[in-house]
Design a protein around this motif. Structure first.
Motif, PDB file in Angstrom:
ATOM      1  N   VAL A   1       6.215  -5.280  -8.025  1.00 47.09           N
ATOM      2  CA  VAL A   1       5.307  -4.148  -8.183  1.00 47.09           C
ATOM      3  C   VAL A   1       5.829  -3.277  -9.324  1.00 47.09           C
ATOM      4  O   VAL A   1       7.030  -3.212  -9.569  1.00 47.09           O
ATOM      5  CB  VAL A   1       5.191  -3.358  -6.856  1.00 47.09           C
ATOM      6  N   SER A   2       4.928  -2.616 -10.022  1.00 48.29           N
ATOM      7  CA  SER A   2       5.301  -1.758 -11.142  1.00 48.29           C
ATOM      8  C   SER A   2       5.545  -0.330 -10.655  1.00 48.29           C
ATOM      9  O   SER A   2       4.824   0.177  -9.798  1.00 48.29           O
ATOM     10  CB  SER A   2       4.183  -1.773 -12.185  1.00 48.29           C
ATOM     11  N   ALA A   3       6.543   0.330 -11.228  1.00 51.88           N
ATOM     12  CA  ALA A   3       6.855   1.713 -10.855  1.00 51.88           C
ATOM     13  C   ALA A   3       5.704   2.643 -11.216  1.00 51.88           C
ATOM     14  O   ALA A   3       5.422   3.605 -10.501  1.00 51.88           O
ATOM     15  CB  ALA A   3       8.136   2.159 -11.546  1.00 51.88           C
ATOM     16  N   ASP A   4       5.018   2.359 -12.329  1.00 47.80           N
ATOM     17  CA  ASP A   4       3.894   3.195 -12.756  1.00 47.80           C
ATOM     18  C   ASP A   4       2.762   3.168 -11.731  1.00 47.80           C
ATOM     19  O   ASP A   4       2.160   4.194 -11.428  1.00 47.80           O
ATOM     20  CB  ASP A   4       3.360   2.729 -14.112  1.00 47.80           C
ATOM     21  N   ILE A   5       2.482   1.989 -11.199  1.00 48.57           N
ATOM     22  CA  ILE A   5       1.393   1.855 -10.226  1.00 48.57           C
ATOM     23  C   ILE A   5       1.725   2.621  -8.947  1.00 48.57           C
ATOM     24  O   ILE A   5       0.875   3.317  -8.396  1.00 48.57           O
ATOM     25  CB  ILE A   5       1.120   0.365  -9.929  1.00 48.57           C
ATOM     26  N   ILE A   6       2.965   2.522  -8.486  1.00 46.88           N
ATOM     27  CA  ILE A   6       3.374   3.236  -7.274  1.00 46.88           C
ATOM     28  C   ILE A   6       3.228   4.743  -7.480  1.00 46.88           C
ATOM     29  O   ILE A   6       2.718   5.455  -6.616  1.00 46.88           O
ATOM     30  CB  ILE A   6       4.826   2.875  -6.883  1.00 46.88           C
TER      31      ILE A   6
ATOM     32  N   CYS B   1       0.841  -1.200   0.000  1.00 45.37           N
ATOM     33  CA  CYS B   1       0.000   0.000   0.000  1.00 45.37           C
ATOM     34  C   CYS B   1       0.874   1.247   0.000  1.00 45.37           C
ATOM     35  O   CYS B   1       2.057   1.186   0.305  1.00 45.37           O
ATOM     36  CB  CYS B   1      -0.892   0.034   1.240  1.00 45.37           C
ATOM     37  N   VAL B   2       0.250   2.376  -0.328  1.00 47.60           N
ATOM     38  CA  VAL B   2       0.899   3.681  -0.253  1.00 47.60           C
ATOM     39  C   VAL B   2       0.104   4.529   0.731  1.00 47.60           C
ATOM     40  O   VAL B   2      -1.127   4.572   0.665  1.00 47.60           O
ATOM     41  CB  VAL B   2       0.950   4.363  -1.637  1.00 47.60           C
ATOM     42  N   VAL B   3       0.806   5.200   1.649  1.00 47.63           N
ATOM     43  CA  VAL B   3       0.146   6.037   2.653  1.00 47.63           C
ATOM     44  C   VAL B   3      -0.393   7.283   1.966  1.00 47.63           C
ATOM     45  O   VAL B   3       0.341   8.023   1.317  1.00 47.63           O
ATOM     46  CB  VAL B   3       1.123   6.418   3.784  1.00 47.63           C
ATOM     47  N   LYS B   4      -1.699   7.495   2.099  1.00 50.10           N
ATOM     48  CA  LYS B   4      -2.353   8.641   1.475  1.00 50.10           C
ATOM     49  C   LYS B   4      -2.437   9.819   2.439  1.00 50.10           C
ATOM     50  O   LYS B   4      -2.209  10.961   2.064  1.00 50.10           O
ATOM     51  CB  LYS B   4      -3.753   8.244   1.016  1.00 50.10           C
ATOM     52  N   LYS B   5      -2.778   9.523   3.703  1.00 52.62           N
ATOM     53  CA  LYS B   5      -3.009  10.604   4.654  1.00 52.62           C
ATOM     54  C   LYS B   5      -2.711  10.124   6.071  1.00 52.62           C
ATOM     55  O   LYS B   5      -3.047   9.005   6.432  1.00 52.62           O
ATOM     56  CB  LYS B   5      -4.471  11.041   4.553  1.00 52.62           C
ATOM     57  N   MET B   6      -2.090  10.992   6.861  1.00 52.77           N
ATOM     58  CA  MET B   6      -1.867  10.719   8.274  1.00 52.77           C
ATOM     59  C   MET B   6      -3.099  11.192   9.045  1.00 52.77           C
ATOM     60  O   MET B   6      -3.526  12.325   8.883  1.00 52.77           O
ATOM     61  CB  MET B   6      -0.626  11.461   8.777  1.00 52.77           C
ATOM     62  N   LEU B   7      -3.660  10.313   9.872  1.00 53.20           N
ATOM     63  CA  LEU B   7      -4.880  10.646  10.596  1.00 53.20           C
ATOM     64  C   LEU B   7      -4.635  10.924  12.076  1.00 53.20           C
ATOM     65  O   LEU B   7      -5.517  11.399  12.764  1.00 53.20           O
ATOM     66  CB  LEU B   7      -5.903   9.517  10.446  1.00 53.20           C
ATOM     67  N   GLY B   8      -3.463  10.622  12.576  1.00 49.94           N
ATOM     68  CA  GLY B   8      -3.160  10.825  13.989  1.00 49.94           C
ATOM     69  C   GLY B   8      -3.500   9.595  14.804  1.00 49.94           C
ATOM     70  O   GLY B   8      -4.217   8.702  14.349  1.00 49.94           O
TER      71      GLY B   8
ATOM     72  N   VAL C   1       6.407   6.810   9.743  1.00 51.13           N
ATOM     73  CA  VAL C   1       5.651   6.744   8.499  1.00 51.13           C
ATOM     74  C   VAL C   1       5.166   8.140   8.144  1.00 51.13           C
ATOM     75  O   VAL C   1       4.714   8.888   9.012  1.00 51.13           O
ATOM     76  CB  VAL C   1       4.449   5.783   8.655  1.00 51.13           C
ATOM     77  N   LYS C   2       5.274   8.488   6.858  1.00 50.51           N
ATOM     78  CA  LYS C   2       4.760   9.772   6.390  1.00 50.51           C
ATOM     79  C   LYS C   2       3.989   9.552   5.092  1.00 50.51           C
ATOM     80  O   LYS C   2       4.023   8.460   4.520  1.00 50.51           O
ATOM     81  CB  LYS C   2       5.893  10.779   6.205  1.00 50.51           C
ATOM     82  N   GLU C   3       3.291  10.572   4.636  1.00 53.28           N
ATOM     83  CA  GLU C   3       2.496  10.463   3.414  1.00 53.28           C
ATOM     84  C   GLU C   3       3.401  10.138   2.230  1.00 53.28           C
ATOM     85  O   GLU C   3       4.487  10.682   2.096  1.00 53.28           O
ATOM     86  CB  GLU C   3       1.743  11.762   3.157  1.00 53.28           C
ATOM     87  N   GLY C   4       2.938   9.230   1.376  1.00 54.62           N
ATOM     88  CA  GLY C   4       3.694   8.834   0.194  1.00 54.62           C
ATOM     89  C   GLY C   4       4.594   7.634   0.405  1.00 54.62           C
ATOM     90  O   GLY C   4       5.171   7.125  -0.547  1.00 54.62           O
TER      91      GLY C   4
END
Length: 108
Positions: free
Chosen positions: A98-103, A25-32, A60-63
């Motif tokens: 995993v593909s670079a395009d998808i990331i 997965c990719v982190v989209k948003k930090m919620l606290g 962990v940070k966004e992205g």
């Protein structure tokens, strides 16, 4: 006493690949409160939880690209079990896990 010289090469750390029941997965948003919103490669958006043993060990940070284990009883939630460094992400791309395009699409 002199130190012994060894010809051993420094071992290359094995990059953890997703096992059965795990997803990248990719982190989209930090919620606290150790919660993050992630977008997974299976196309689902989940609420991720950073377990207590991982809180201080990995920041962990966004992205960031992470390995998550979705919950069996609530599939829209997951536990973050590993954070990939940029070099590990490149190695996953080289090994065609995993593909670079998808990331890049998931990072936005």
């Amino acid at each position: 006493m002199a130190k012994k010289k060894t010809n051993e090469q420094p071992s290359v750390k094995e990059v953890p690949k997703p096992a059965e029941g795990e997803v990248i997965c990719v982190v989209k948003k930090m919620l606290g409160a150790e919660h993050v919103q992630v977008i997974c490669l299976d196309g689902k958006e989940r609420l991720g939880r950073i377990p207590g043993k991982m809180k201080k060990k990995m920041w962990v940070k966004e992205g960031d690209v992470v390995l998550a284990a979705p919950w069996d009883f609530q599939p829209n939630k997951c536990d973050i079990i590993y954070k990939y460094s940029e070099s590990e992400v490149r190695r996953l791309e080289e090994e065609q896990v995993v593909s670079a395009d998808i990331i890049e699409q998931l990072r936005g």
